[in-house]
Enzyme design. Structure first.
Site, PDB file in Angstrom:
ATOM      1  CB  CYS A 214       9.968  33.775   1.937  1.00  0.00           C
ATOM      2  SG  CYS A 214       9.505  34.061   3.621  1.00  0.00           S
TER       3      CYS A 214
ATOM      4  CG  HIS B  25       4.455  34.287   4.799  1.00  0.00           C
ATOM      5  ND1 HIS B  25       4.455  34.213   5.971  1.00  0.00           N
ATOM      6  CD2 HIS B  25       5.814  33.973   4.282  1.00  0.00           C
ATOM      7  CE1 HIS B  25       5.632  33.580   6.474  1.00  0.00           C
ATOM      8  NE2 HIS B  25       6.477  33.739   5.479  1.00  0.00           N
TER       9      HIS B  25
END
Lengths: 358, 358
Positions: free
Chosen positions: B140, B220
């Site tokens: 990711c 994130h």
């Protein structure tokens, strides 16, 4: 003996009061507080004279069993210097009070830079505060950055600083703050105010800072990049930082992987409130890629500015030079390796014994 | 019609299955799972054929009321391509299974790069996966970085990337992970593995990354610095990123200050699971100082790699070129502005109507 008043007795004020009280060349005249909360009771137990910061609220203290020594005007009049530890913005409102008594004052980093003649970090610009009437000790993050930039700049030259400040959302006692489960760019706009604030200490420094807030309370963590002007090794940078008494280079092998363990380490060592006055730099993180130096450091927002406030007092009153002031402050506050809270391991007792006022 | 099997039906697998199922040129043969937990029941409700990933555990499914279509061997045999969505390290153990059936396979970013012929990001290196037997869709964070680096490199040239990855401690469902109240340099050593991982996509890129973990689960957040090879303006960079369909530039004024509001925004728009397949870049954060470009972006760890897995299938089987594959994937997954989940606002329906297989 320097007579010091502390106006504001919260997170910073109570620590400044203790630090001043520990210095043999200073006497704490007293502390001023707006209300008789738990911290006020602690101050009384420590034997500090309590002054009412808001005269109309003075009766609240006696109703709560606290005998006050007077109101804040009297504290300011009696002191050679006042350390203003009130919340951001209140310091600016208090300045006329200090002016009216012709009392020099130290403000905290939450005030704008123009409140004072000089913004201060002992390691970086002690001499600029010598003789100043009003000094501003820069914020915890700016202090943390300044302590690293100063030796790097002196030793290697600094081309540019880029820092991402992963900030705690609030202090442990600030239970109305957040975020709870988020990572917030804060401010979203880049650069954050921290870079310009560092430039109040290093006017010619090229620095870009980015700030975030996360769900943690213990310490800030900086992800720091400094492009240096010379080729260096990580080992050389590490030795440079290990030679700084207000930088604690965390050794590998201690198992200290974050702020929680750093705080436990400090509490286990018997440090007051588990304070970490030093920048805490992970030794293992110090890396050099080309002329780019990187490191992680944790900054204890509640305590890293405390020694700077003590040094600012001596600078303004011109009673000791930088080296001597920092040495005295560190010795009596207890700055050094956390496992050695007396600081004795990093002091030369022979030298220490000499100054009559120490 | 491409027959696709999905091995592993957790956070990534269930999303890949849905994305494959939505593509008119693909058919989901079935999904393999180790145990009949809540996700297995959801798969059955969606009409997906269930295969037992561990043959000995097949009876557990029937005991739990789930009729299985077979065991994983049969799924692999029946599929033109398998997307392995098992936990990190298990993919490597599964490779011999795919080899034994001569079935091409896609692995996830948790596997080491040498598991596959090519590490893949659709925007950056689609063509390198054309005809590959084994492809690894990068993680990711690497996907999020690659989607920004690719257009910057093409448009301006990139001298150096420096990124601090403020990573969520765990996904929302990973309730045994931490930290709870800490900011952890992770890894403490610099650089983190993310930089080398980005170099599997851009072999000649100069990039240093630093990683941390914080007490958050939603997304994130990257604090990104890219030193460009040309002088640019923030407005130009912003336009460049707004032209990328897998980058969502968050407009000022929406009041989106973090991952929590981004997720609410996606859920309000009716997106499945509130997924944010795009990099979410705060428009206001895009800044240029000299040749240093900065920005903040949020990366949804659970979903940003999903469209890349779909594109990897088409690349490996060589059934569509990069532009066409990404267009189809985005249209049928629903990628575009979150408030417009159909993606219709960013698609040309005339063009869309033409391809017979779409």
């Amino acid at each position: 003996m320097i007579e010091v008043g502390v106006n504001g007795y919260g997170t910073i004020g109570k620590r400044v009061a203790d630090a001043v009280d520990s210095q043999p060349d200073m006497e704490l005249v007293g502390v001023a507080k707006t209300k008789p909360n738990f911290e006020a009771h602690t101050a009384v137990e420590r034997g500090y004279d309590m002054y009412a910061a808001i005269p109309e609220r003075a009766p609240l203290f006696s109703e709560d069993g606290i005998e006050i020594a007077g109101v804040v005007d009297e504290l300011v009049a009696a002191a050679d210097v006042v350390v203003d530890c009130t919340p951001s913005g209140i310091g600016a409102e208090n300045k006329s009070l200090y002016e009216s008594h012709d009392t020099p004052a130290i403000f905290q980093g939450g005030e704008s830079a123009d409140i004072a003649d000089v913004s201060f970090n002992a390691r970086a610009n002690f001499d600029e505060a010598v003789g100043a009437r009003y000094t501003r000790v820069v914020s915890c993050n700016t202090t943390g950055l300044s302590r690293i930039v100063a030796p790097l700049q002196e030793e290697y030259g600094v081309e540019k600083v880029r820092a991402t400040l992963v900030r705690r959302g609030g202090d442990p006692a600030q239970n109305s703050r957040g975020p709870i489960n988020d990572i917030l760019p804060n401010p979203i706009g880049i650069p954050s105010h921290h870079g310009p604030d560092v430039q109040t200490i290093f006017p010619d420094l090229s620095i870009d800072t980015l700030g975030l807030k996360v769900p943690a309370t213990l310490m800030h963590v900086h992800s720091l990049n400094v492009t240096l002007e010379s080729d260096v090794t990580a080992a050389h940078v590490r030795q440079l930082l290990e030679d700084e008494n207000r930088v604690y280079v965390i050794p590998e092998g201690l198992g200290i992987d974050g702020a929680g363990k750093l705080k436990d380490f400090a509490l286990d060592a018997g440090r007051p409130r588990g304070d970490l006055w030093e920048n805490c730099v992970w030794g293992e993180s110090i890396a050099v890629e080309g002329r780019d130096m990187y490191l992680f450091q944790a900054i204890h927002q509640e305590s890293d500015v405390i020694p700077e406030n003590v040094d600012a007092i001596r600078a303004m009153l011109d009673v000791a030079d930088k080296r001597e002031s920092m040495r005295r402050t560190d010795k009596h506050v207890g700055i050094g390796v956390p496992s050695d809270p007396s600081g004795a391991g990093r002091e030369d007792d022979q030298v220490e014994a000499e100054p009559a006022d120490d």
